[in-house]
Design a protein around this motif. Structure first.
Motif, PDB file in Angstrom:
ATOM      1  N   TRP A 149       0.837  -1.201  -0.135  1.00 32.76           N
ATOM      2  CA  TRP A 149       0.224   0.146   0.069  1.00 32.76           C
ATOM      3  C   TRP A 149       0.954   1.275  -0.205  1.00 32.76           C
ATOM      4  O   TRP A 149       0.648   2.304  -0.792  1.00 32.76           O
ATOM      5  CB  TRP A 149      -0.906   0.148   1.169  1.00 32.76           C
ATOM      6  N   ALA A 150       1.890   1.150   0.954  1.00 37.46           N
ATOM      7  CA  ALA A 150       2.703   2.402   0.982  1.00 37.46           C
ATOM      8  C   ALA A 150       3.428   2.688  -0.457  1.00 37.46           C
ATOM      9  O   ALA A 150       3.386   4.014  -1.057  1.00 37.46           O
ATOM     10  CB  ALA A 150       3.821   2.120   1.982  1.00 37.46           C
ATOM     11  N   ALA A 151       4.065   1.723  -1.038  1.00 42.04           N
ATOM     12  CA  ALA A 151       4.580   1.722  -2.262  1.00 42.04           C
ATOM     13  C   ALA A 151       3.811   2.445  -3.158  1.00 42.04           C
ATOM     14  O   ALA A 151       4.050   3.134  -4.231  1.00 42.04           O
ATOM     15  CB  ALA A 151       5.356   0.482  -2.861  1.00 42.04           C
ATOM     16  N   LYS A 152       2.472   1.536  -3.478  1.00 43.79           N
ATOM     17  CA  LYS A 152       1.776   2.041  -4.558  1.00 43.79           C
ATOM     18  C   LYS A 152       0.632   3.124  -4.281  1.00 43.79           C
ATOM     19  O   LYS A 152       0.265   3.679  -5.396  1.00 43.79           O
ATOM     20  CB  LYS A 152       0.728   0.624  -4.992  1.00 43.79           C
ATOM     21  N   SER A 153       0.384   3.289  -3.243  1.00 42.99           N
ATOM     22  CA  SER A 153      -0.932   4.119  -2.894  1.00 42.99           C
ATOM     23  C   SER A 153      -0.331   5.555  -2.035  1.00 42.99           C
ATOM     24  O   SER A 153      -0.558   6.552  -2.197  1.00 42.99           O
ATOM     25  CB  SER A 153      -2.149   3.520  -2.293  1.00 42.99           C
ATOM     26  N   GLY A 154       0.304   4.961  -1.024  1.00 46.20           N
ATOM     27  CA  GLY A 154       0.882   6.118   0.125  1.00 46.20           C
ATOM     28  C   GLY A 154       1.418   7.203  -0.193  1.00 46.20           C
ATOM     29  O   GLY A 154       1.313   8.355  -0.083  1.00 46.20           O
ATOM     30  N   VAL A 155       2.590   6.773  -0.899  1.00 49.24           N
ATOM     31  CA  VAL A 155       3.586   7.860  -1.420  1.00 49.24           C
ATOM     32  C   VAL A 155       2.993   8.851  -2.472  1.00 49.24           C
ATOM     33  O   VAL A 155       3.108  10.006  -2.563  1.00 49.24           O
ATOM     34  CB  VAL A 155       4.901   7.146  -1.900  1.00 49.24           C
ATOM     35  N   PRO A 156       2.219   8.284  -3.376  1.00 49.52           N
ATOM     36  CA  PRO A 156       1.639   9.122  -4.464  1.00 49.52           C
ATOM     37  C   PRO A 156       0.325  10.249  -3.886  1.00 49.52           C
ATOM     38  O   PRO A 156       0.495  11.132  -4.206  1.00 49.52           O
ATOM     39  CB  PRO A 156       1.104   8.050  -5.501  1.00 49.52           C
ATOM     40  N   ALA A 157      -0.084   9.415  -2.806  1.00 50.04           N
ATOM     41  CA  ALA A 157      -1.242  10.148  -2.146  1.00 50.04           C
ATOM     42  C   ALA A 157      -0.530  11.587  -1.329  1.00 50.04           C
ATOM     43  O   ALA A 157      -1.190  12.499  -1.192  1.00 50.04           O
ATOM     44  CB  ALA A 157      -2.043   9.450  -1.009  1.00 50.04           C
ATOM     45  N   PHE A 158       0.724  11.143  -0.865  1.00 50.91           N
ATOM     46  CA  PHE A 158       1.267  12.277  -0.069  1.00 50.91           C
ATOM     47  C   PHE A 158       1.713  13.533  -1.106  1.00 50.91           C
ATOM     48  O   PHE A 158       1.409  14.514  -0.520  1.00 50.91           O
ATOM     49  CB  PHE A 158       2.679  11.555   0.465  1.00 50.91           C
ATOM     50  N   LEU A 159       2.219  12.885  -2.376  1.00 50.21           N
ATOM     51  CA  LEU A 159       2.283  14.291  -3.309  1.00 50.21           C
ATOM     52  C   LEU A 159       0.898  15.093  -3.634  1.00 50.21           C
ATOM     53  O   LEU A 159       0.935  16.170  -3.438  1.00 50.21           O
ATOM     54  CB  LEU A 159       2.826  13.567  -4.527  1.00 50.21           C
ATOM     55  N   LYS A 160      -0.170  14.350  -3.577  1.00 46.07           N
ATOM     56  CA  LYS A 160      -1.421  14.936  -3.890  1.00 46.07           C
ATOM     57  C   LYS A 160      -1.873  15.952  -2.492  1.00 46.07           C
ATOM     58  O   LYS A 160      -2.461  16.751  -2.631  1.00 46.07           O
ATOM     59  CB  LYS A 160      -2.562  13.881  -4.024  1.00 46.07           C
ATOM     60  N   ASP A 161      -1.472  15.299  -1.304  1.00 44.81           N
ATOM     61  CA  ASP A 161      -1.762  15.843  -0.155  1.00 44.81           C
ATOM     62  C   ASP A 161      -0.998  17.250   0.098  1.00 44.81           C
ATOM     63  O   ASP A 161      -1.490  18.138   0.534  1.00 44.81           O
ATOM     64  CB  ASP A 161      -1.537  15.173   1.055  1.00 44.81           C
ATOM     65  N   ILE A 162       0.259  17.244  -0.296  1.00 42.25           N
ATOM     66  CA  ILE A 162       1.002  18.378  -0.280  1.00 42.25           C
ATOM     67  C   ILE A 162       0.702  19.378  -1.197  1.00 42.25           C
ATOM     68  O   ILE A 162       0.590  20.637  -1.076  1.00 42.25           O
ATOM     69  CB  ILE A 162       2.728  17.902  -0.250  1.00 42.25           C
ATOM     70  N   GLN A 163       0.330  18.921  -2.275  1.00 37.35           N
ATOM     71  CA  GLN A 163      -0.297  19.773  -3.559  1.00 37.35           C
ATOM     72  C   GLN A 163      -1.649  20.541  -2.850  1.00 37.35           C
ATOM     73  O   GLN A 163      -1.836  21.850  -2.849  1.00 37.35           O
ATOM     74  CB  GLN A 163      -0.577  19.062  -4.799  1.00 37.35           C
ATOM     75  N   LYS A 164      -2.422  19.871  -2.232  1.00 32.86           N
ATOM     76  CA  LYS A 164      -3.758  20.319  -1.672  1.00 32.86           C
ATOM     77  C   LYS A 164      -3.225  21.501  -0.708  1.00 32.86           C
ATOM     78  O   LYS A 164      -3.738  22.288  -0.662  1.00 32.86           O
ATOM     79  CB  LYS A 164      -4.676  19.367  -1.161  1.00 32.86           C
ATOM     80  N   ALA A 165      -2.407  21.138   0.067  1.00 34.55           N
ATOM     81  CA  ALA A 165      -1.907  22.008   1.123  1.00 34.55           C
ATOM     82  C   ALA A 165      -1.185  23.166   0.741  1.00 34.55           C
ATOM     83  O   ALA A 165      -1.455  24.269   1.249  1.00 34.55           O
ATOM     84  CB  ALA A 165      -0.773  21.088   2.235  1.00 34.55           C
ATOM     85  N   CYS A 166      -0.565  23.192  -0.490  1.00 33.23           N
ATOM     86  CA  CYS A 166      -0.053  24.354  -1.110  1.00 33.23           C
ATOM     87  C   CYS A 166      -1.307  25.160  -1.432  1.00 33.23           C
ATOM     88  O   CYS A 166      -0.922  26.381  -1.311  1.00 33.23           O
ATOM     89  CB  CYS A 166       0.602  23.917  -2.086  1.00 33.23           C
ATOM     90  N   HIS A 167      -2.134  24.862  -1.744  1.00 31.81           N
ATOM     91  CA  HIS A 167      -3.360  25.469  -2.192  1.00 31.81           C
ATOM     92  C   HIS A 167      -4.180  26.250  -1.218  1.00 31.81           C
ATOM     93  O   HIS A 167      -4.890  27.111  -1.252  1.00 31.81           O
ATOM     94  CB  HIS A 167      -4.444  24.784  -2.810  1.00 31.81           C
ATOM     95  N   THR A 168      -3.770  25.581  -0.194  1.00 38.67           N
ATOM     96  CA  THR A 168      -4.374  26.331   1.404  1.00 38.67           C
ATOM     97  C   THR A 168      -3.510  26.925   2.226  1.00 38.67           C
ATOM     98  O   THR A 168      -4.104  27.200   3.492  1.00 38.67           O
ATOM     99  CB  THR A 168      -5.438  25.236   1.933  1.00 38.67           C
ATOM    100  N   TYR A 169      -2.370  27.095   1.953  1.00 37.74           N
ATOM    101  CA  TYR A 169      -1.349  27.512   3.024  1.00 37.74           C
ATOM    102  C   TYR A 169      -1.471  29.011   3.255  1.00 37.74           C
ATOM    103  O   TYR A 169      -1.732  29.706   2.310  1.00 37.74           O
ATOM    104  CB  TYR A 169       0.100  27.413   2.184  1.00 37.74           C
TER     105      TYR A 169
END
Length: 174
Positions: free
Chosen positions: A150-170
Motif C-alpha cells: 500500500w505504501a509503495a503503490k498508494s501512500g507515497v503518491p497520495a502524499f504528493l497529492k496531499d502536499i499539493q492540496k496543502a499548497c493551495h490552502t497554505y
C-alpha cells in the motif's frame, strides 16, 4: 515509482520523481518545512514538534499506524538549503534520524532509529515544481506485506497529492 530492494537490509528504499503543476517551488518548500501547518493537513500525524537540544534543532514525529500495528516515532534533524545550480534555484532538504537522550522511547510506540530522506525541489519552468525524493526507514517490528505494498503503490503518491492540496490552502501563501 521506482523501488529498490537492497540485498543487505531486505528493506525498501523509495525514489520518487514527480511534479506539482500549479505549486511554485518556494511555496512547496515553505509548506514542507512548516511543521505547525503540516499538523493540519497530514492525517497520519499523532504528534509533531521541534525542540532545541544542546544547540541543535531536533524534530519529534509520531506517526499513526493502522490497527493492530503500533505507532512509530522518529527523532531526526533536518536542514534546508537553497542552491544555485547553473543559474537554477534548487532547494534541498536533508533529514536523518538521531539519538537524543532528551527524547526517550515511549511505551507502546516503536522508535524508527534508521531514517534518512533527501528532497529536491526546483521550478518546472512554468508555474509549478519538479520534485525528487529519496526515502528510507527501518520501521521495526513486523510490517505486513499488504501495508508495504500500500505504501509503495498508494501512500507515497497520495502524499504528493496531499502536499499539493496543502499548497493551495497554505495561509502564509505570498
Amino acid at each position: 515509482l521506482p523501488i529498490l530492494f537492497p540485498q543487505q537490509s531486505g528493506l525498501y528504499e523509495y525514489k520518487i520523481f514527480g511534479g506539482l503543476a500549479d505549486c511554485p517551488p518556494e511555496l512547496c518548500v515553505d509548506v514542507y518545512m512548516d511543521l505547525d501547518f503540516r499538523k493540519q493537513w497530514d492525517h497520519y500525524i499523532k504528534e509533531l514538534y521541534e525542540e532545541t537540544y544542546d544547540g541543535e534543532k531536533v524534530i519529534y514525529w509520531e506517526v499513526k499506524f493502522p490497527f493492530p500495528l503500533s505507532n512509530r516515532d522518529y527523532v531526526y534533524i533536518r536542514e534546508c538549503r537553497e542552491l544555485d545550480v547553473d543559474g537554477r534555484k534548487v532547494w534541498v532538504v536533508l533529514a536523518q534520524s538521531v539519538s537524543v537522550p532528551q527524547c526517550p522511547e515511549k511505551p507502546g510506540i516503536i522508535r524508527v532509529s534508521s531514517y534518512r530522506q533527501t528532497l529536491v525541489i526546483e521550478s518546472d519552468g512554468k508555474a509549478g515544481s519538479k520534485v525528487y525524493m529519496y526515502y528510507f526507514d527501518n520501521p521495526g517490528g513486523m510490517i505486513p506485506s499488504w501495508l508495504v505494498n500500500w505504501a509503495a503503490k498508494s501512500g507515497v503518491p497520495a502524499f504528493l497529492k496531499d502536499i499539493q492540496k496543502a499548497c493551495h490552502t497554505y495561509p502564509k501563501r505570498t
